[in-house]
Motif scaffolding. Structure first.
Motif, PDB file in Angstrom:
ATOM      1  N   ARG A 191     -12.336 -32.039   5.767  1.00  0.00           N
ATOM      2  CA  ARG A 191     -12.486 -33.484   5.882  1.00  0.00           C
ATOM      3  C   ARG A 191     -13.917 -33.946   5.606  1.00  0.00           C
ATOM      4  O   ARG A 191     -14.147 -34.918   4.884  1.00  0.00           O
ATOM      5  CB  ARG A 191     -12.074 -33.959   7.279  1.00  0.00           C
ATOM      6  CG  ARG A 191     -10.569 -33.929   7.515  1.00  0.00           C
ATOM      7  CD  ARG A 191     -10.223 -34.449   8.907  1.00  0.00           C
ATOM      8  NE  ARG A 191     -10.651 -35.828   9.101  1.00  0.00           N
ATOM      9  CZ  ARG A 191      -9.998 -36.886   8.639  1.00  0.00           C
ATOM     10  NH1 ARG A 191      -8.892 -36.723   7.943  1.00  0.00           N
ATOM     11  NH2 ARG A 191     -10.457 -38.090   8.868  1.00  0.00           N
ATOM     12  N   ARG A 227     -14.593 -31.150  -0.630  1.00  0.00           N
ATOM     13  CA  ARG A 227     -13.725 -31.532   0.492  1.00  0.00           C
ATOM     14  C   ARG A 227     -12.321 -31.740  -0.041  1.00  0.00           C
ATOM     15  O   ARG A 227     -12.124 -31.840  -1.249  1.00  0.00           O
ATOM     16  CB  ARG A 227     -14.251 -32.786   1.206  1.00  0.00           C
ATOM     17  CG  ARG A 227     -14.732 -33.881   0.324  1.00  0.00           C
ATOM     18  CD  ARG A 227     -15.159 -35.125   1.109  1.00  0.00           C
ATOM     19  NE  ARG A 227     -16.313 -34.953   1.935  1.00  0.00           N
ATOM     20  CZ  ARG A 227     -17.576 -35.089   1.523  1.00  0.00           C
ATOM     21  NH1 ARG A 227     -17.816 -35.344   0.248  1.00  0.00           N
ATOM     22  NH2 ARG A 227     -18.578 -34.963   2.345  1.00  0.00           N
ATOM     23  N   ASP A 228     -11.371 -31.771   0.843  1.00  0.00           N
ATOM     24  CA  ASP A 228      -9.977 -31.946   0.464  1.00  0.00           C
ATOM     25  C   ASP A 228      -9.617 -33.424   0.573  1.00  0.00           C
ATOM     26  O   ASP A 228      -9.582 -33.968   1.690  1.00  0.00           O
ATOM     27  CB  ASP A 228      -9.089 -31.102   1.385  1.00  0.00           C
ATOM     28  CG  ASP A 228      -7.613 -31.178   1.012  1.00  0.00           C
ATOM     29  OD1 ASP A 228      -7.283 -31.910   0.054  1.00  0.00           O
ATOM     30  OD2 ASP A 228      -6.799 -30.514   1.672  1.00  0.00           O
ATOM     31  N   PRO A 229      -9.344 -34.105  -0.536  1.00  0.00           N
ATOM     32  CA  PRO A 229      -9.024 -35.534  -0.452  1.00  0.00           C
ATOM     33  C   PRO A 229      -7.723 -35.796   0.292  1.00  0.00           C
ATOM     34  O   PRO A 229      -7.500 -36.914   0.777  1.00  0.00           O
ATOM     35  CB  PRO A 229      -8.911 -35.961  -1.927  1.00  0.00           C
ATOM     36  CG  PRO A 229      -8.631 -34.698  -2.679  1.00  0.00           C
ATOM     37  CD  PRO A 229      -9.323 -33.614  -1.927  1.00  0.00           C
ATOM     38  N   ASP A 230      -6.872 -34.785   0.407  1.00  0.00           N
ATOM     39  CA  ASP A 230      -5.606 -34.950   1.117  1.00  0.00           C
ATOM     40  C   ASP A 230      -5.630 -34.305   2.498  1.00  0.00           C
ATOM     41  O   ASP A 230      -4.578 -34.001   3.072  1.00  0.00           O
ATOM     42  CB  ASP A 230      -4.470 -34.328   0.297  1.00  0.00           C
ATOM     43  CG  ASP A 230      -4.334 -34.961  -1.074  1.00  0.00           C
ATOM     44  OD1 ASP A 230      -4.425 -36.201  -1.153  1.00  0.00           O
ATOM     45  OD2 ASP A 230      -4.158 -34.224  -2.064  1.00  0.00           O
TER      46      ASP A 230
END
Length: 468
Positions: free
Chosen positions: A85, A203-206
């Protein structure tokens, strides 16, 4: 007019492993993991000297190891989620700086309470570092080089694991137990500096929202259970069980669980984690009690005690890759049965260590058998975990398996001395400790053999890997 239109920005391609940036990414990942791995190896060797300096009650020494493992085990999934995140590089740097500061606090501790508190902070920082290490390689290195990068990372970490006990023994003998914490500081600072200068952010956009209720109940439940086991307080252990039951309920009912229940719909994944729990509980007991027995009862120096365990990691370093390749061709079931069975026999052999034990007759055979067992087991277990889930779930699956292993080690360190009758004893009472050690190592052997039985009864003979 066209000059006023901003051109489309194309994200730069991930660097190849042999590039300068790729090399620095792997360097940071290795150094980060090295901090956590080296700390565990050197502190276990130093525990007897810590006891003679700050208090030799076995329960206090359980907290020196258990306080760190408690924070690491209960927060490792949180650390991974925060990295997804907030940025893997950012959280990795936080963890490195925190580990350096906590290590400094450990090195100047003047009481057991201060040392345990600093160890808990170390564990929290370690929970930020551990998930980010491989995640940085996965997100920052060109996909074509993932296999080579992970292999390089694993090989270097294996070398560090092999030399860690010797380094810990040498430092403890030469400069005292405080030096085993100071050695973390330059490593952790180097990780932070390299990460700031060279690592790209990712980072993970989802990424899913953080499961705060799940994280809180996991920490509280494991903390209560550990406190109850170490202090022989049944009501606290029951409270821990109740809190962990609430944690399970939150995971089943929550929209964004910290530990996704869907992973356990895979029979292989569930079986692999059951085996992990049994095997790493046994190993946790061996790694905590063996250095104590060698130094307190057998009269070994810290350096000799550290060197005594080298066959375990040495055999793993040389043989694990071959075991992994065999399992990839023939399946993980047989090595996951044979490995824990051999390791259990090794633990039983080690239970015979007594006063003035000869290394080659009383220690070496057990470490060799234990090392062969782990070499046969560990790589196939990892392969089974990854084969049981889709590629998109491999990160969380690895994190869950890591958390299961750490939790099992934590609970073993907390419970075994009480079960063996030495929890309230002092390590200076060599007769009582030696007798309890034999009982505890036999329990460890039984746990390892239980892992073999679980693998035989729960791992399918054949399975299909999920489609990526």
């Amino acid at each position: 007019m066209s000059d006023l239109v901003a051109p489309n920005r194309v994200a730069p391609a991930p660097p190849r492993l042999r590039s300068v940036t790729g090399g620095w990414v792997v360097t940071a990942a290795v150094l980060g993991s090295a901090v956590v791995v080296l700390d565990a190896a050197v502190v276990n060797i130093a525990v007897p000297r810590i006891g003679s300096s700050l208090g030799d009650d076995v329960a206090d020494l359980q907290w020196v190891v258990g306080g760190y493992t408690l924070a690491l085990a209960s927060l490792i999934l949180v650390g991974g989620a925060l990295g997804d995140r907030l940025g893997r590089r950012t959280v990795f740097i936080w963890g490195s700086v925190g580990f350096a500061l906590a290590s400094l606090l450990c090195s100047v501790a003047t009481s057991m309470e201060m040392l345990v508190a600093a160890r808990v902070v170390q564990g929290i920082a370690g929970a930020f570092i551990t998930p980010g290490s491989l995640a940085l390689i996965s997100s920052s290195i060109d996909r074509r080089d993932h296999g080579a990068a992970i292999g390089l990372w694993a090989g270097l970490i294996g070398v560090i694991e092999a030399v860690g006990p010797i380094v810990g023994g040498w430092l403890t003998e030469l400069a005292g137990w405080r030096s085993v914490f100071l050695i973390n500081v330059p490593f952790a600072v180097a990780v932070a500096v390299v990460s700031v200068r060279y690592l790209p952010e990712s980072r993970d956009p989802d990424a899913r929202p953080l499961d705060l209720p799940g994280a809180a109940t996991a920490v509280a439940g494991l903390g209560a259970l550990t406190y109850g086991f170490i202090g022989a307080r049944g009501w606290m252990s029951l409270l821990g069980v109740a809190l962990l039951a609430i944690f399970a309920w939150i995971q089943l009912r929550g929209d964004h669980p910290l530990l996704p229940p869907a992973l356990f719909s895979s029979r292989v994944f569930t079986a692999a984690n059951l085996v992990t729990a049994a095997v790493y509980a046994g190993l946790g007991g061996v790694y905590f009690l063996l250095p104590l027995e060698l130094q307190v009862v057998a009269g070994y120096s810290p350096l000799a005690a550290g060197a005594a365990t080298v066959p375990i990691t040495g055999i793993m370093l040389v043989s694990s890759a071959s075991a992994g390749r065999w399992a990839q061709r023939h399946g993980a079931r047989i090595p996951m049965i044979l490995g824990p069975a051999l390791a259990g026999c090794g633990a039983v052999l080690l239970s015979g260590i007594g006063s003035r034990a000869s290394y080659f007759s009383a220690v070496f055979p057990g470490t060799v058998v234990l090392g062969i067992g782990l070499a046969v087991f560990v790589a196939p277990l990892t392969g089974a975990v990854f084969a049981a889930v889709s590629a998109t779930d491999s990160g969380i699956a690895s994190g869950v398996n890591n958390a299961v292993a750490r939790t099992a080690q934590l609970l073993a360190v907390a419970a075994l001395p009480g079960l063996a009758g030495i929890s309230g004893a002092r390590i200076a009472d060599t007769a009582a400790f030696g007798s309890g050690f034999r009982i505890a190592l036999l329990i460890c052997g039984a746990l390892l053999l239980t892992g073999a039985v679980l693998a035989a009864t729960s791992m399918p003979r054949r399975w299909e890997s999920p489609v990526s």
